[in-house]
Scaffold this motif. Structure first.
Motif, mmCIF file in Angstrom:
data_model
loop_
_atom_site.group_PDB
_atom_site.id
_atom_site.type_symbol
_atom_site.label_atom_id
_atom_site.label_comp_id
_atom_site.label_asym_id
_atom_site.label_seq_id
_atom_site.Cartn_x
_atom_site.Cartn_y
_atom_site.Cartn_z
ATOM 1 N N ARG A 86 -15.477 -25.940 -7.822
ATOM 2 C CA ARG A 86 -14.475 -24.890 -7.581
ATOM 3 C C ARG A 86 -14.228 -24.047 -8.823
ATOM 4 N NH1 ARG A 86 -9.039 -26.453 -4.623
ATOM 5 N NH2 ARG A 86 -8.819 -24.218 -5.009
ATOM 6 N N LEU A 87 -14.266 -24.663 -9.989
ATOM 7 C CA LEU A 87 -14.092 -23.899 -11.229
ATOM 8 C C LEU A 87 -15.177 -22.828 -11.359
ATOM 9 C CD1 LEU A 87 -13.154 -26.681 -13.815
ATOM 10 C CD2 LEU A 87 -11.634 -25.017 -12.767
ATOM 11 N N ALA A 88 -16.396 -23.173 -10.982
ATOM 12 C CA ALA A 88 -17.490 -22.206 -11.091
ATOM 13 C C ALA A 88 -17.454 -21.173 -9.976
ATOM 14 C CB ALA A 88 -18.831 -22.948 -11.072
ATOM 15 N N GLN A 89 -17.106 -21.593 -8.752
ATOM 16 C CA GLN A 89 -17.178 -20.683 -7.614
ATOM 17 C C GLN A 89 -15.961 -19.780 -7.505
ATOM 18 O OE1 GLN A 89 -17.719 -23.337 -4.306
ATOM 19 N NE2 GLN A 89 -19.769 -23.968 -4.934
ATOM 20 N N GLU A 90 -14.762 -20.323 -7.724
ATOM 21 C CA GLU A 90 -13.534 -19.566 -7.491
ATOM 22 C C GLU A 90 -12.962 -18.946 -8.756
ATOM 23 O OE1 GLU A 90 -10.686 -21.847 -5.338
ATOM 24 O OE2 GLU A 90 -12.170 -22.753 -4.002
ATOM 25 N N GLY A 123 -7.608 -11.347 -0.130
ATOM 26 C CA GLY A 123 -8.462 -12.522 -0.219
ATOM 27 C C GLY A 123 -9.775 -12.306 -0.925
ATOM 28 N N LEU A 124 -9.966 -11.152 -1.587
ATOM 29 C CA LEU A 124 -11.216 -10.860 -2.282
ATOM 30 C C LEU A 124 -11.077 -11.160 -3.776
ATOM 31 C CD1 LEU A 124 -12.139 -7.473 -0.576
ATOM 32 C CD2 LEU A 124 -12.884 -9.766 0.050
ATOM 33 N N LYS A 125 -12.189 -11.489 -4.408
ATOM 34 C CA LYS A 125 -12.201 -11.762 -5.847
ATOM 35 C C LYS A 125 -12.339 -10.448 -6.601
ATOM 36 C CE LYS A 125 -14.537 -15.284 -7.303
ATOM 37 N NZ LYS A 125 -15.643 -16.244 -7.549
ATOM 38 N N ARG A 141 -26.073 -15.378 -17.771
ATOM 39 C CA ARG A 141 -24.973 -16.093 -17.121
ATOM 40 C C ARG A 141 -23.765 -15.183 -16.934
ATOM 41 N NH1 ARG A 141 -22.915 -21.553 -19.882
ATOM 42 N NH2 ARG A 141 -25.068 -22.123 -19.344
ATOM 43 N N LEU A 142 -23.460 -14.349 -17.957
ATOM 44 C CA LEU A 142 -22.304 -13.457 -17.861
ATOM 45 C C LEU A 142 -22.524 -12.391 -16.791
ATOM 46 C CD1 LEU A 142 -19.539 -12.607 -18.977
ATOM 47 C CD2 LEU A 142 -20.746 -11.185 -20.644
ATOM 48 N N ILE A 143 -23.713 -11.815 -16.733
ATOM 49 C CA ILE A 143 -24.002 -10.794 -15.721
ATOM 50 C C ILE A 143 -23.916 -11.399 -14.327
ATOM 51 C CG2 ILE A 143 -25.804 -9.295 -14.799
ATOM 52 C CD1 ILE A 143 -26.711 -8.760 -17.647
ATOM 53 N N ALA A 144 -24.401 -12.637 -14.176
ATOM 54 C CA ALA A 144 -24.305 -13.302 -12.867
ATOM 55 C C ALA A 144 -22.856 -13.567 -12.500
ATOM 56 C CB ALA A 144 -25.090 -14.607 -12.904
ATOM 57 N N ARG A 145 -22.011 -13.892 -13.489
ATOM 58 C CA ARG A 145 -20.601 -14.137 -13.211
ATOM 59 C C ARG A 145 -19.925 -12.865 -12.714
ATOM 60 N NH1 ARG A 145 -17.253 -16.054 -18.204
ATOM 61 N NH2 ARG A 145 -18.892 -17.641 -18.165
ATOM 62 N N TYR A 146 -20.196 -11.738 -13.362
ATOM 63 C CA TYR A 146 -19.631 -10.473 -12.896
ATOM 64 C C TYR A 146 -20.236 -10.066 -11.547
ATOM 65 C CZ TYR A 146 -16.815 -9.185 -16.954
ATOM 66 O OH TYR A 146 -15.839 -9.137 -17.916
ATOM 67 N N GLY A 147 -21.462 -10.509 -11.291
ATOM 68 C CA GLY A 147 -22.090 -10.182 -10.022
ATOM 69 C C GLY A 147 -21.469 -10.886 -8.836
ATOM 70 N N ARG A 148 -20.750 -11.995 -9.084
ATOM 71 C CA ARG A 148 -20.109 -12.720 -7.988
ATOM 72 C C ARG A 148 -18.743 -12.166 -7.619
ATOM 73 N NH1 ARG A 148 -22.400 -17.235 -10.840
ATOM 74 N NH2 ARG A 148 -20.419 -17.590 -11.926
ATOM 75 N N ILE A 192 -25.058 -4.263 -15.525
ATOM 76 C CA ILE A 192 -23.952 -4.590 -14.617
ATOM 77 C C ILE A 192 -24.031 -3.743 -13.358
ATOM 78 C CG2 ILE A 192 -21.448 -4.493 -14.331
ATOM 79 C CD1 ILE A 192 -22.223 -6.821 -16.000
ATOM 80 N N PHE A 193 -24.285 -2.440 -13.523
ATOM 81 C CA PHE A 193 -24.381 -1.556 -12.357
ATOM 82 C C PHE A 193 -25.575 -1.937 -11.483
ATOM 83 C CE2 PHE A 193 -21.910 1.156 -15.265
ATOM 84 C CZ PHE A 193 -20.905 1.548 -14.413
#
Length: 378
Positions: free
Chosen positions: A91-95, A257-259, A283-290, A315-316
């Motif tokens: 949950r820490l990683a996903q939410e 309900g959106l991130k 990893r950072l780009i993937a985090r912003y991508g979620r 990022i774009f």
């Protein structure tokens, strides 16, 4: 000399009694301690407690409040529905987009913290023992007798006054619990969005800025465009309400309900540059991508070098036609070439943020300047 603190204090006090003329310096040299220790021994035979060292900051510190909240939710949950350490780590990683710690670190913290949380909840719980009178024949309606249930006193009192059935009472409890959980979820999503200050679309003064209509804002408050991955561009001079709209729209999306994630362009570029130096850029780009909606403020305020522009371009590209992005800029598209030193890269970015985009021009009349002028006239 191998003496304990208590033995050391007793020896110093004994020597002082035998020779009152003995100085503190001499006692300190004799026992190899500081004069402050000698003064403490002469004042009291009981050594003062040792100072506990300040706890060192750990990489898990930002996530501890989130983990504690999950463990508190487990206090009243059935055993099979409680969070495991692995589920908390997921949950820490996903939410929360927090994937900086290993599973073993989370497991060790949960193992130590769970008993403390359970003790705190048990200590802070205040309840009364009561019952809802049985007004129906046994078997006429569903009965629950296999577990103890903690209920809100006001709801129990209302049920007794209204002589509600067990089924209606249980339905009311479940409805109240679901509503409370949904409210907590909204608050968490808004908090995680990292907005610098609270702003809501309901507080926007449409009379001061006729360029922005209530119908337009109503359309943008619907999360459909975010789910479709469409961009939003807020273009206008300083003080025309771009940041208000950006934060207000982001808040509305989080409450839907959106991130959501808010940041300024400069902070994002700096964060990307630091991640690139530490070999953590992917990893950072993937985090912003979620993130469902990325709110990028102060776009075009400062010129970016070629390296920073390339990092921002990633990022774009990561979010293109998949995840929505909202930009607030004080410069029209024709002036973005001044921000990006590479004209070809600037063209590619403009192409991505304007394709199927909602473009809102907030005008040139500064609301803040008008307010200042009114105050001076008073």
């Amino acid at each position: 000399m191998g003496l304990s603190r208590a033995e050391l204090f007793a020896a110093i006090r004994r020597d002082k009694r035998l020779d009152p003329e003995l100085s503190q310096r001499a006692l300190a040299e004799k026992y190899g301690v500081h004069r402050r220790t000698v003064r403490q021994a002469l004042l009291s035979a009981v050594p003062p407690p040792r100072k506990k060292p300040a706890p060192r900051a750990t990489v898990l510190d930002p996530a501890k409040p989130w983990i504690d909240e999950m463990l508190r939710e487990d206090a009243n949950a059935p055993r099979k529905q409680k969070h495991t350490a692995r589920r908390i780590h997921q949950r820490l990683a996903q939410e929360y987009d927090f994937d900086l710690v290993s599973y073993s670190t989370v497991c060790d913290y949960v193992l130590a913290r769970r008993p403390q949380i359970e003790a705190e909840v048990l200590e802070g719980r205040r309840h009364l023992t009561g019952m809802v009178p049985q007004v129906h024949l046994p078997g006429e309606e569903a009965e629950v007798d296999f577990a103890d249930v903690w209920v809100r006193l006001e709801m129990a009192a209302d049920a007794m006054r209204q002589r509600s059935s067990y089924k209606d009472f249980l339905a009311d409890l479940l409805e109240a619990e679901c509503a409370e959980r949904e409210e907590r979820r909204k608050q968490r999503l808004v908090r995680d969005a990292n907005f610098p200050r609270p702003k809501r679309l309901e507080d926007f003064d449409f009379a001061e800025n006729p360029n922005v209509t209530p119908e337009l804002v109503g359309t943008l408050s619907d999360p459909a465009w975010v789910k479709a991955g469409q961009p939003l561009c807020l273009i206008g001079d300083s003080g025309t309400g771009k940041s208000h709209l950006l934060i207000g729209i982001g808040t509305a999306m989080a409450e839907a309900g959106l991130k959501v994630r808010y940041t300024t362009t400069v902070n994002l570029v700096n964060e990307l540059a630091e991640a690139a130096d530490e070999k953590k850029l992917t990893r950072l780009i993937a985090r912003y991508g979620r993130v469902d909606l990325l709110c990028l403020d102060e776009f075009g305020y400062l010129d970016l070098d070629k390296a920073g522009a390339k990092l921002l371009f990633q990022i774009f590209t990561e979010r293109e036609e998949r995840r929505a992005i909202a930009i607030a800029s004080n410069a029209p598209f024709s002036e973005w070439k001044q921000t990006f030193t590479d004209a070809r890269l600037c063209t590619a970015i403009v192409d991505r943020v304007t394709f199927n985009a909602h473009i809102v021009e907030t005008g040139t009349q500064s609301y803040r300047f008008a307010q200042t002028q009114r105050k001076r006239r008073r």
